[in-house]
Design an enzyme around this catalytic site. Structure first.
Site, PDB file in Angstrom:
ATOM      1  N   ALA A  82     -14.533 -34.474  14.408  1.00 49.85           N
ATOM      2  CA  ALA A  82     -14.956 -36.001  14.026  1.00 49.85           C
ATOM      3  C   ALA A  82     -15.261 -36.614  15.606  1.00 49.85           C
ATOM      4  CB  ALA A  82     -13.705 -36.902  13.708  1.00 49.85           C
ATOM      5  N   ASP A  83     -16.023 -37.615  15.186  1.00 45.57           N
ATOM      6  CA  ASP A  83     -16.128 -38.419  16.789  1.00 45.57           C
ATOM      7  C   ASP A  83     -16.792 -39.865  16.154  1.00 45.57           C
ATOM      8  OD1 ASP A  83     -17.339 -38.123  19.384  1.00 45.57           O
ATOM      9  OD2 ASP A  83     -18.926 -39.305  18.543  1.00 45.57           O
ATOM     10  N   THR A  84     -16.217 -40.592  17.082  1.00 43.58           N
ATOM     11  CA  THR A  84     -16.157 -41.997  16.974  1.00 43.58           C
ATOM     12  C   THR A  84     -16.916 -42.711  18.161  1.00 43.58           C
ATOM     13  OG1 THR A  84     -13.977 -41.951  16.142  1.00 43.58           O
ATOM     14  CG2 THR A  84     -14.857 -44.088  16.839  1.00 43.58           C
TER      15      THR A  84
END
Length: 206
Positions: A82-84
């Site tokens: 994931a990446d935010t």
């Protein structure tokens, strides 16, 4: 009795680990090693929207994790990454590089609403075929107006570093958030509702 399926989490984020534990997912860390430049994957392309950016970076992280799993000779477990990112208008606010950058980001967020976008991707093998699924969670957060002293004190706490937008919703910044709409866990770094849906597609009970 069958062993519970394991997931390889391609992240060193303590928040994502905490969130997976919260929903009872058995995982092993597949974080980048010292021989990998993980930060290089997070460079923003000129004119790139926040949604396009966070989705592209997540795909790159997934590709790197697949190669890492093979290189390390690990079992062929499903890989989750994931990446935010934080977006203020068309501006993408990543992780602050130093205290001055953290202060500048927080001053920009002060008294305004912004978006937090987290992309999640999962890759798994089934019946000899490789499957990939991804999802994008978008939430909105409004900060109260922050005084220079509040910003200085928050930066001095060290909490802004390593966080997109220079704050942690689950930390001291919570007392500055007037309104939140969307996924609290997504703002932390892993939207649990959407992640659970992806895991079920791969046959992982949640």
């Amino acid at each position: 009795m069958h062993a519970r399926p394991r997931v390889d989490l391609a992240s060193a984020s303590p928040r994502r680990q905490e969130l997976l534990r919260q929903i009872g997912v058995d995982f092993a860390l597949l974080a980048p090693g010292s021989d990998e430049d993980a930060e290089a994957l997070e460079q923003v392309l000129r004119g790139e929207s926040a949604a396009a950016y966070v989705t592209r970076v997540t795909r790159l992280k997934l590709d790197a994790a697949v190669a890492r799993q093979i290189r390390r000779g690990l079992p062929d477990a499903p890989i989750l990454c994931a990446d935010t990112t934080v977006a203020l208008g068309r501006s993408i606010l990543g992780k602050p590089g130093d205290a001055d950058e953290a202060r500048a980001m927080l001053a920009r967020l002060s008294g305004r609403a912004h978006r937090v976008l987290t992309a999640v991707a999962l890759r798994w093998a089934r019946t000899g075929r490789l499957h990939t699924a991804e999802v994008l969670s978008t939430s909105q957060v409004r900060f109260a107006a922050l005084t220079p002293t509040q910003i200085d004190d928050y930066v001095a706490s060290g909490e802004p570093f390593g966080k997109a937008g220079a704050y942690a919703v689950q930390g001291r910044a919570a007392c500055y958030i007037q309104h939140l709409r969307g996924s609290y866990s997504g703002i932390m770094g892993l939207p649990l509702f959407e992640t659970a849906q992806l895991l079920r597609q791969a046959g992982i009970p949640v």
